[in-house]
Motif scaffolding. Sequence first.
Motif, PDB file in Angstrom:
ATOM      1  N   GLN A  71       0.834  -1.208   0.000  1.00 29.36           N
ATOM      2  CA  GLN A  71       0.000   0.000   0.000  1.00 29.36           C
ATOM      3  C   GLN A  71       0.868   1.257   0.000  1.00 29.36           C
ATOM      4  O   GLN A  71       0.546   2.236  -0.667  1.00 29.36           O
ATOM      5  CB  GLN A  71      -0.942  -0.011   1.213  1.00 29.36           C
ATOM      6  CG  GLN A  71      -1.991  -1.092   1.163  1.00 29.36           C
ATOM      7  CD  GLN A  71      -2.965  -0.901   0.012  1.00 29.36           C
ATOM      8  OE1 GLN A  71      -3.284   0.212  -0.363  1.00 29.36           O
ATOM      9  NE2 GLN A  71      -3.429  -2.005  -0.546  1.00 29.36           N
ATOM     10  N   GLU A 106      -5.783   3.875  -9.091  1.00 34.81           N
ATOM     11  CA  GLU A 106      -6.954   3.981  -8.213  1.00 34.81           C
ATOM     12  C   GLU A 106      -7.665   2.642  -8.073  1.00 34.81           C
ATOM     13  O   GLU A 106      -8.132   2.293  -6.986  1.00 34.81           O
ATOM     14  CB  GLU A 106      -7.917   5.061  -8.728  1.00 34.81           C
ATOM     15  CG  GLU A 106      -7.336   6.461  -8.716  1.00 34.81           C
ATOM     16  CD  GLU A 106      -6.880   6.886  -7.330  1.00 34.81           C
ATOM     17  OE1 GLU A 106      -7.553   6.554  -6.333  1.00 34.81           O
ATOM     18  OE2 GLU A 106      -5.816   7.543  -7.241  1.00 34.81           O
ATOM     19  N   GLU A 107      -7.751   1.882  -9.159  1.00 36.95           N
ATOM     20  CA  GLU A 107      -8.419   0.588  -9.106  1.00 36.95           C
ATOM     21  C   GLU A 107      -7.657  -0.389  -8.206  1.00 36.95           C
ATOM     22  O   GLU A 107      -8.264  -1.132  -7.436  1.00 36.95           O
ATOM     23  CB  GLU A 107      -8.550  -0.008 -10.520  1.00 36.95           C
ATOM     24  CG  GLU A 107      -9.558   0.697 -11.395  1.00 36.95           C
ATOM     25  CD  GLU A 107      -8.991   1.931 -12.083  1.00 36.95           C
ATOM     26  OE1 GLU A 107      -7.809   2.277 -11.855  1.00 36.95           O
ATOM     27  OE2 GLU A 107      -9.742   2.562 -12.844  1.00 36.95           O
ATOM     28  N   MET A 129      -5.605   0.495  -5.783  1.00 37.50           N
ATOM     29  CA  MET A 129      -5.673   1.003  -4.407  1.00 37.50           C
ATOM     30  C   MET A 129      -7.006   0.646  -3.747  1.00 37.50           C
ATOM     31  O   MET A 129      -7.070   0.498  -2.523  1.00 37.50           O
ATOM     32  CB  MET A 129      -5.510   2.530  -4.399  1.00 37.50           C
ATOM     33  CG  MET A 129      -4.106   3.003  -4.694  1.00 37.50           C
ATOM     34  SD  MET A 129      -2.989   2.810  -3.326  1.00 37.50           S
ATOM     35  CE  MET A 129      -3.633   3.954  -2.159  1.00 37.50           C
ATOM     36  N   SER A 130      -8.064   0.482  -4.544  1.00 39.35           N
ATOM     37  CA  SER A 130      -9.375   0.188  -3.968  1.00 39.35           C
ATOM     38  C   SER A 130      -9.554  -1.288  -3.610  1.00 39.35           C
ATOM     39  O   SER A 130     -10.507  -1.645  -2.925  1.00 39.35           O
ATOM     40  CB  SER A 130     -10.476   0.613  -4.954  1.00 39.35           C
ATOM     41  OG  SER A 130     -10.409  -0.176  -6.116  1.00 39.35           O
ATOM     42  N   ASN A 155      -9.061  -4.748  -1.646  1.00 36.17           N
ATOM     43  CA  ASN A 155      -8.809  -5.104  -0.253  1.00 36.17           C
ATOM     44  C   ASN A 155      -7.319  -5.445  -0.073  1.00 36.17           C
ATOM     45  O   ASN A 155      -6.781  -6.245  -0.839  1.00 36.17           O
ATOM     46  CB  ASN A 155      -9.686  -6.304   0.117  1.00 36.17           C
ATOM     47  CG  ASN A 155      -9.542  -6.703   1.558  1.00 36.17           C
ATOM     48  OD1 ASN A 155      -8.859  -6.046   2.337  1.00 36.17           O
ATOM     49  ND2 ASN A 155     -10.176  -7.800   1.902  1.00 36.17           N
TER      50      ASN A 155
END
Length: 169
Positions: free
Chosen positions: A97, A111-112, A114-115, A117
């Motif tokens: 992360q 962004e995808e 990072m989203s 789990n």
Amino acid sequence: IINSVVLLILLSALTDPDQYHLTSAELGGEFEFMDDANMCIATAISLLMILICAMATYGAYKQHAAWIIPFFCYQIFDFALNTLVAISVLIYPSTIQDYLRQLPTNFPYKEEVMSVNPTCLVVIILLFLSIILAFKGYLISCVWNCYRYINGRNNSDVLVYITTNDTAV
């Protein structure tokens, strides 16, 4: 082949540095760009890898087992480094992360990813690394078997079995 492509990219970057120059704003502020010294080091490493691969190919073709050893050592070193990466992902899963946060804002699919789990992301990365490690292990065994085959073929110790129909022997 991959090392040759990397070498061509590095040499073209050295000849025309303005084409590959990225500003610190494009890199997200905290990244360093490749300067000429780093490019020269990467070029030297790429040339060395091409030489080691050529030596292994020549050794296999001419059946000289000693020429295969540098490539085998490189494969073991590469396998060890990839194993350390997998262990570090397993021990410190939060670094993924952190790494994703440091990527530039215009990085594709940032962004995808990072989203997703974080636990699922670690499992996906570990699965991917496991597949890579299994494939690298297979390639190591192929090179080792080639080395053993050539070494055994060039060995002058030949066992001779004498068979007769005489049962008294």
